[in-house]
Enzyme design. Structure first.
Site, PDB file in Angstrom:
ATOM      1  N   CYS A   1     -11.460  13.682  -9.317  1.00 60.46           N
ATOM      2  CA  CYS A   1     -10.192  14.389  -8.899  1.00 60.46           C
ATOM      3  C   CYS A   1     -10.516  15.890  -9.419  1.00 60.46           C
ATOM      4  O   CYS A   1     -10.295  16.237 -10.676  1.00 60.46           O
ATOM      5  CB  CYS A   1      -9.098  13.847  -9.377  1.00 60.46           C
ATOM      6  SG  CYS A   1      -7.336  14.760  -8.914  1.00 60.46           S
TER       7      CYS A   1
ATOM      8  N   CYS B   1       6.501  22.443  -6.590  1.00 59.59           N
ATOM      9  CA  CYS B   1       7.324  21.327  -6.635  1.00 59.59           C
ATOM     10  C   CYS B   1       7.678  20.525  -7.724  1.00 59.59           C
ATOM     11  O   CYS B   1       7.024  20.404  -8.653  1.00 59.59           O
ATOM     12  CB  CYS B   1       6.013  20.111  -5.887  1.00 59.59           C
ATOM     13  SG  CYS B   1       5.294  20.756  -4.271  1.00 59.59           S
TER      14      CYS B   1
ATOM     15  N   CYS C   1       6.141  17.608  -9.852  1.00 57.49           N
ATOM     16  CA  CYS C   1       4.814  17.695 -10.300  1.00 57.49           C
ATOM     17  C   CYS C   1       4.629  18.604 -11.541  1.00 57.49           C
ATOM     18  O   CYS C   1       5.177  19.597 -11.587  1.00 57.49           O
ATOM     19  CB  CYS C   1       4.032  18.158  -9.137  1.00 57.49           C
ATOM     20  SG  CYS C   1       2.225  18.647  -9.351  1.00 57.49           S
TER      21      CYS C   1
ATOM     22  N   CYS D   1      -1.876  11.338 -10.598  1.00 54.13           N
ATOM     23  CA  CYS D   1      -1.356  12.259  -9.531  1.00 54.13           C
ATOM     24  C   CYS D   1      -0.084  13.144 -10.246  1.00 54.13           C
ATOM     25  O   CYS D   1       0.870  12.487 -10.668  1.00 54.13           O
ATOM     26  CB  CYS D   1      -0.902  11.735  -8.360  1.00 54.13           C
ATOM     27  SG  CYS D   1      -2.337  10.971  -7.385  1.00 54.13           S
TER      28      CYS D   1
END
Ligand code: SAH
Length: 370
Positions: free
Chosen positions: A121, A132, A135, A361
């Site tokens: 990643c 966002c 996040c 994530c």
């Protein structure tokens, strides 16, 4: 509605990283050889060391004249990133590394081993300008764009680490996902240079299959259209997180610029141009976006654009510091998936590797004490 969120597209300009082999075109590499008083075919030898043997160590380059090796390495492979710390999770199969770049800026990347392959990643920007609210990277703001060589170096170092058994037994790095820090399509040109180096056959690149390279985006529509014309059929992931504009305006603020329907139309065009099935990313946030009616609306919107072109990856929300939001109940998650499938949409829950090391994530952010 709440006050508009500030989106940042243009990255602050900072001192450039030193010149690096991976940033140069084939012609520029040959020119660099001439500058060093070397025949141009040495550029290909260096490329083989870099992309195939994954080394920048002069001692490994025994096919090069001993007296010139150090000078070539010094001139073309300046260290771009230094590992500061590595954290492991999932019994060593997931490894998050914190890197310091030439100017002291810090970024993270995450390497994940599966039985038959490894996935990196990768980070394309230090921080992110897309804001966002769920996040961790989005909450940091944008520090700067990474250079192509800084992205390519993350891949080389991860490929070497996977090969040398740092994750257990040695395994080939086969997949790269642009799902680390940053919005890859906001650093478009550089990300494309890196993508070309990923998919070019050795010794011009790492020789990965384009389908094993995933570019994930909040939905920068013009950039998605541009990507569809590059002739490199990478996998596209669209971070949707809500099927309706009212909610998506809040969760993915870029939606105030390009609406849900525009983003989905662009995703469908990407499929038409490349034949690659698009992934829709959907972080399931308890009582925020996980309602049955939203699953149905998403199913309807995707099915209205045809069959076989898309699949949905719901991800249980990973907790981030200071956020009151949490993951949906498993039963709610199951119902969300069931409804999407009932609309004929292939749906698979994404596993969340590395959440206990803040490596999953949306959890990549550099903490104050790092
Ligand atoms: N900016 C790009 C690349 C980042 S990819 C993009 O947004 O697509 C990171 C993925 O993880 C995106 O789908 C993002 O929406 C999702 N994500 C962000 N925060 C998350 C969180 N807290 N839990 C689960 N997924 C999250």
């Amino acid at each position: 509605m709440s006050t508009p969120v500030k989106l940042t597209f243009a990255a602050p300009r900072r001192g450039k990283p030193p010149r690096h082999f991976a940033d140069l075109t084939v012609d520029e590499r040959k020119e660099a050889m001439r500058e060093l008083g070397q025949p141009s075919f040495r550029a290909k030898q260096l490329a083989t060391h870099y992309f195939d043997h994954l080394t920048v160590d002069a001692a490994d380059m025994t096919d090069l004249p001993a007296d010139a090796r150090e000078e070539m390495v010094e001139a073309l492979f300046p260290p771009l990133m230094t590992p500061i710390r590595s954290l492991e999770a999932d019994k060593g199969a997931t490894q998050k590394t914190l890197w310091s770049l030439h100017d002291g800026v810090k970024v993270e990347s995450v390497l994940m081993k599966y039985p038959d392959r490894a996935t990196l990643c990768v980070t394309s920007q230090a921080g992110c300008g897309m804001a966002c609210p769920f996040c961790a990277t989005g909450q940091m703001g944008l520090t700067r764009n990474l250079s192509a060589a800084e992205i390519i170096e993350q891949v080389r170092l991860a490929a070497r680490s996977a090969r040398d058994g740092d994750l257990g037994e040695g395994v080939r790095l086969s997949n790269v996902v642009f799902m680390g820090m940053g919005e890859p399509l906001a650093n478009y040109k550089t990300v494309m240079t890196a993508v070309r180096a990923l998919v070019a056959p050795e010794p011009l690149g790492f020789g990965l299959s384009a389908r094993h390279v995933t570019v994930s985006t909040v939905g920068l529509v013009p950039a998605i259209d541009k990507l569809s014309k590059e002739g490199i059929p990478v996998t596209l992931a669209l971070s949707l997180h809500a099927p309706d504009d009212e909610l998506r305006d809040e969760l993915v603020p870029i939606n105030t610029r390009w609406k849900v329907d525009e983003a989905l139309d662009a995703a469908r065009r990407y499929f038409d141009a490349t034949g690659r099935r698009v992934s829709i990313e959907y972080a399931l946030i308890r009582d925020i976006n996980d309602h049955a009616h939203r699953a149905d609306l998403l199913g309807e919107k995707l099915a209205a654009r045809g069959t076989g072109w898309v699949h949905v990856n719901p991800i249980p929300l990973n907790p981030t510091p200071g956020s009151k939001w949490t993951a949906s109940d498993p039963a709610v998650e199951d119902e969300f998936v069931r409804r999407l499938r009932a609309h004929g949409i292939p749906t698979t829950i994404r596993d969340t590797r590395g959440s206990d090391i803040d490596g999953a994530c949306g959890q990549l952010a550099i903490k104050e004490d790092d």
